[in-house]
Design a protein around this motif. Structure first.
Motif, PDB file in Angstrom:
ATOM      1  N   LEU A 103       1.106  -0.852   0.046  1.00 46.94           N
ATOM      2  CA  LEU A 103      -0.235   0.106  -0.070  1.00 46.94           C
ATOM      3  C   LEU A 103       0.751   1.339   0.157  1.00 46.94           C
ATOM      4  O   LEU A 103       0.566   2.488  -0.388  1.00 46.94           O
ATOM      5  CB  LEU A 103      -0.952  -0.308   0.762  1.00 46.94           C
ATOM      6  N   ILE A 104       1.908   1.281   0.907  1.00 51.54           N
ATOM      7  CA  ILE A 104       2.587   2.527   0.196  1.00 51.54           C
ATOM      8  C   ILE A 104       3.385   2.226  -0.840  1.00 51.54           C
ATOM      9  O   ILE A 104       3.208   3.324  -1.238  1.00 51.54           O
ATOM     10  CB  ILE A 104       4.263   2.153   1.316  1.00 51.54           C
ATOM     11  N   MET A 105       4.505   1.216  -1.298  1.00 53.86           N
ATOM     12  CA  MET A 105       4.100   1.360  -2.877  1.00 53.86           C
ATOM     13  C   MET A 105       3.500   1.809  -3.434  1.00 53.86           C
ATOM     14  O   MET A 105       3.511   2.620  -4.295  1.00 53.86           O
ATOM     15  CB  MET A 105       4.713   0.549  -2.745  1.00 53.86           C
ATOM     16  N   PHE A 106       2.226   1.552  -3.394  1.00 55.12           N
ATOM     17  CA  PHE A 106       1.086   1.763  -4.343  1.00 55.12           C
ATOM     18  C   PHE A 106       1.056   3.232  -4.313  1.00 55.12           C
ATOM     19  O   PHE A 106       0.459   4.696  -4.835  1.00 55.12           O
ATOM     20  CB  PHE A 106      -0.707   1.549  -4.129  1.00 55.12           C
ATOM     21  N   MET A 107       0.829   4.215  -3.207  1.00 49.85           N
ATOM     22  CA  MET A 107       0.355   5.525  -2.342  1.00 49.85           C
ATOM     23  C   MET A 107       1.886   6.000  -2.905  1.00 49.85           C
ATOM     24  O   MET A 107       1.700   7.371  -4.248  1.00 49.85           O
ATOM     25  CB  MET A 107       0.730   5.717  -1.559  1.00 49.85           C
ATOM     26  N   THR A 108       3.385   5.774  -3.436  1.00 48.69           N
ATOM     27  CA  THR A 108       4.287   6.858  -3.947  1.00 48.69           C
ATOM     28  C   THR A 108       3.967   6.573  -5.561  1.00 48.69           C
ATOM     29  O   THR A 108       4.527   7.548  -5.567  1.00 48.69           O
ATOM     30  CB  THR A 108       5.257   5.467  -2.801  1.00 48.69           C
ATOM     31  N   VAL A 109       3.713   5.171  -6.047  1.00 46.99           N
ATOM     32  CA  VAL A 109       3.119   5.303  -7.273  1.00 46.99           C
ATOM     33  C   VAL A 109       2.549   6.500  -7.917  1.00 46.99           C
ATOM     34  O   VAL A 109       2.383   6.548  -8.736  1.00 46.99           O
ATOM     35  CB  VAL A 109       3.265   4.123  -7.693  1.00 46.99           C
ATOM     36  N   SER A 110       0.849   6.414  -6.636  1.00 50.59           N
ATOM     37  CA  SER A 110       0.221   7.548  -7.409  1.00 50.59           C
ATOM     38  C   SER A 110       0.610   8.462  -7.440  1.00 50.59           C
ATOM     39  O   SER A 110      -0.317   9.343  -8.100  1.00 50.59           O
ATOM     40  CB  SER A 110      -1.046   6.989  -7.001  1.00 50.59           C
ATOM     41  N   LYS A 111       1.738   8.642  -6.086  1.00 51.50           N
ATOM     42  CA  LYS A 111       1.523   9.703  -5.846  1.00 51.50           C
ATOM     43  C   LYS A 111       2.878  11.307  -6.804  1.00 51.50           C
ATOM     44  O   LYS A 111       3.918  12.046  -7.327  1.00 51.50           O
ATOM     45  CB  LYS A 111       1.869  10.512  -4.423  1.00 51.50           C
ATOM     46  N   MET A 112       4.260   9.688  -7.268  1.00 49.39           N
ATOM     47  CA  MET A 112       5.188  10.427  -7.826  1.00 49.39           C
ATOM     48  C   MET A 112       4.980  11.947  -8.753  1.00 49.39           C
ATOM     49  O   MET A 112       5.666  12.452  -9.144  1.00 49.39           O
ATOM     50  CB  MET A 112       6.426   9.552  -8.569  1.00 49.39           C
ATOM     51  N   TRP A 113       4.252  11.642  -9.948  1.00 47.45           N
ATOM     52  CA  TRP A 113       3.554  12.812 -10.758  1.00 47.45           C
ATOM     53  C   TRP A 113       3.643  14.238 -10.092  1.00 47.45           C
ATOM     54  O   TRP A 113       3.905  15.503 -10.347  1.00 47.45           O
ATOM     55  CB  TRP A 113       2.752  12.629 -11.777  1.00 47.45           C
ATOM     56  N   LYS A 114       2.811  13.700  -8.660  1.00 49.23           N
ATOM     57  CA  LYS A 114       2.657  15.155  -7.662  1.00 49.23           C
ATOM     58  C   LYS A 114       3.771  15.963  -7.127  1.00 49.23           C
ATOM     59  O   LYS A 114       4.266  16.649  -6.853  1.00 49.23           O
ATOM     60  CB  LYS A 114       1.416  15.660  -7.043  1.00 49.23           C
ATOM     61  N   TYR A 115       4.821  14.811  -6.438  1.00 50.88           N
ATOM     62  CA  TYR A 115       5.737  15.267  -5.479  1.00 50.88           C
ATOM     63  C   TYR A 115       7.241  14.888  -6.586  1.00 50.88           C
ATOM     64  O   TYR A 115       7.780  13.101  -6.249  1.00 50.88           O
ATOM     65  CB  TYR A 115       5.765  14.331  -4.082  1.00 50.88           C
ATOM     66  N   LYS A 116       7.872  15.673  -6.542  1.00 51.95           N
ATOM     67  CA  LYS A 116       9.894  15.461  -6.779  1.00 51.95           C
ATOM     68  C   LYS A 116      10.340  14.191  -5.862  1.00 51.95           C
ATOM     69  O   LYS A 116      10.654  13.175  -6.660  1.00 51.95           O
ATOM     70  CB  LYS A 116      10.274  16.250  -7.239  1.00 51.95           C
ATOM     71  N   PHE A 117       9.850  14.138  -4.662  1.00 49.45           N
ATOM     72  CA  PHE A 117      10.933  13.629  -3.797  1.00 49.45           C
ATOM     73  C   PHE A 117      10.702  12.338  -3.617  1.00 49.45           C
ATOM     74  O   PHE A 117      11.705  11.345  -3.599  1.00 49.45           O
ATOM     75  CB  PHE A 117      10.735  13.981  -2.639  1.00 49.45           C
ATOM     76  N   LEU A 118       9.428  11.710  -4.261  1.00 53.14           N
ATOM     77  CA  LEU A 118       8.773  10.268  -4.278  1.00 53.14           C
ATOM     78  C   LEU A 118       9.540  10.009  -5.223  1.00 53.14           C
ATOM     79  O   LEU A 118      10.041   8.403  -5.427  1.00 53.14           O
ATOM     80  CB  LEU A 118       6.994  10.711  -3.852  1.00 53.14           C
ATOM     81  N   GLN A 119       9.270  10.542  -6.890  1.00 51.31           N
ATOM     82  CA  GLN A 119       9.989  10.355  -8.048  1.00 51.31           C
ATOM     83  C   GLN A 119      11.180   9.678  -6.959  1.00 51.31           C
ATOM     84  O   GLN A 119      11.810   8.852  -8.101  1.00 51.31           O
ATOM     85  CB  GLN A 119      10.249  11.386  -8.472  1.00 51.31           C
ATOM     86  N   GLU A 120      12.378  10.453  -7.020  1.00 51.35           N
ATOM     87  CA  GLU A 120      13.538  10.436  -6.040  1.00 51.35           C
ATOM     88  C   GLU A 120      13.940   9.043  -5.381  1.00 51.35           C
ATOM     89  O   GLU A 120      14.314   8.630  -5.883  1.00 51.35           O
ATOM     90  CB  GLU A 120      14.198  11.739  -5.913  1.00 51.35           C
ATOM     91  N   ASN A 121      13.370   8.997  -4.380  1.00 50.34           N
ATOM     92  CA  ASN A 121      13.595   8.580  -3.279  1.00 50.34           C
ATOM     93  C   ASN A 121      13.723   6.452  -3.692  1.00 50.34           C
ATOM     94  O   ASN A 121      13.446   5.846  -4.115  1.00 50.34           O
ATOM     95  CB  ASN A 121      11.649   8.587  -2.198  1.00 50.34           C
ATOM     96  N   TYR A 122      11.616   6.854  -5.377  1.00 48.68           N
ATOM     97  CA  TYR A 122      11.766   5.635  -5.966  1.00 48.68           C
ATOM     98  C   TYR A 122      12.303   5.604  -6.089  1.00 48.68           C
ATOM     99  O   TYR A 122      13.000   3.925  -6.692  1.00 48.68           O
ATOM    100  CB  TYR A 122      10.378   6.266  -5.899  1.00 48.68           C
ATOM    101  N   MET A 123      13.394   6.155  -7.158  1.00 49.32           N
ATOM    102  CA  MET A 123      14.633   5.945  -7.973  1.00 49.32           C
ATOM    103  C   MET A 123      15.361   5.052  -7.627  1.00 49.32           C
ATOM    104  O   MET A 123      16.375   4.174  -7.041  1.00 49.32           O
ATOM    105  CB  MET A 123      15.383   6.610  -8.862  1.00 49.32           C
TER     106      MET A 123
END
Length: 188
Positions: A103-123
Motif C-alpha cells: 500500500l505504501i508502494m501504491f501510494m508512492t507510485v500514484s503520487k510520484m507525478w505530484k512530488y519530485k522527492f517521491l520520484q527520487e526516493n522511488y528511484m
C-alpha cells in the motif's frame, strides 16, 4: 527556558502522532488522506497539522523518512549455493517486502507525478533493489543489456502487483517469477 522545552516536546510529540496517523491510514488503504482525516486519526486539531507541516509534501517526506527505517535490503545467502537457490532466496525476500509494503508502494507510485522527492526516493529504492539482486546473483551482470533489464523487471514490484491483481496466490507469483527468470537465464 523550561516553557520552550515543553513546547518543543509537544511539537515533536504532535509530529509523531501525525506521521503515525498517515502511516496507519495508508496501511488501511487510504492512499490520499486529507488533512482533516489525518487530524482526526492522530487526535490533534487540524490547525496543529498545518502548524507542524507546511504542506502535504513535507508531511509525506516525514512519513517516507519514518517508513524507510523499516525497509530491509539485506538478504542472507550463501554465495556458493546454486543459482536456483540464490534466485529463490531473492524472490522470497522481494515478495515478502512487496507484500508488507504494497500500500505504501501504491501510494508512492500514484503520487510520484505530484512530488519530485517521491520520484527520487522511488528511484533510489529501485537502485538498491537492483544492486542487492546483482550482489546475490552476480551472473546477471553477464547477461546482455536487454536481458538484464528483463530480469530486473521480472523481479519488480510492478510485475508482482500485476500478478497479484490477476488473482495469483503468493506461491504462484513466486513460481511465475522464477520461471521467467530461468527463461531469461537460458536465453543467455
Amino acid at each position: 527556558m523550561a516553557k520552550q522545552d515543553g513546547r518543543t516536546l509537544r511539537s515533536v510529540k504532535s509530529q509523531k502522532l501525525i506521521v503515525d496517523a498517515v502511516i496507519k491510514l495508508i496501511r488501511e488503504g487510504n492512499l490520499e488522506p486529507t488533512a482533516q482525516v489525518v487530524a482526526d486519526k492522530s487526535g490533534v486539531g487540524i490547525r496543529t497539522v498545518f502548524r507542524q507541516f507546511d504542506d502535504m509534501e513535507n508531511l509525506l517526506k516525514s512519513v517516507d523518512a519514518e517508513l524507510s527505517k523499516d525497509y530491509n535490503f539485506e538478504v542472507k545467502f550463501d554465495p556458493s549455493s546454486s543459482f536456483n537457490d540464490r534466485l529463490t532466496i531473492v524472490i522470497n525476500h522481494l515478495n515478502s517486502g512487496y507484500k508488507k509494503h504494497k500500500l505504501i508502494m501504491f501510494m508512492t507510485v500514484s503520487k510520484m507525478w505530484k512530488y519530485k522527492f517521491l520520484q527520487e526516493n522511488y528511484m533510489i529504492y529501485q537502485k538498491k533493489i537492483k544492486q542487492k539482486i546483482e550482489e546475490v546473483i552476480p551472473e546477471v551482470l553477464n547477461f546482455d543489456d536487454e536481458s538484464q533489464h528483463l530480469f530486473h523487471a521480472t523481479l519488480s514490484f510492478a510485475l508482482w502487483s500485476r500478478l497479484q491483481g490477476q488473482g495469483l496466490g503468493k506461491d504462484q507469483i513466486k513460481s511465475a517469477m522464477f520461471r521467467q527468470c530461468m527463461m531469461i537465464l537460458n536465453k543467455n
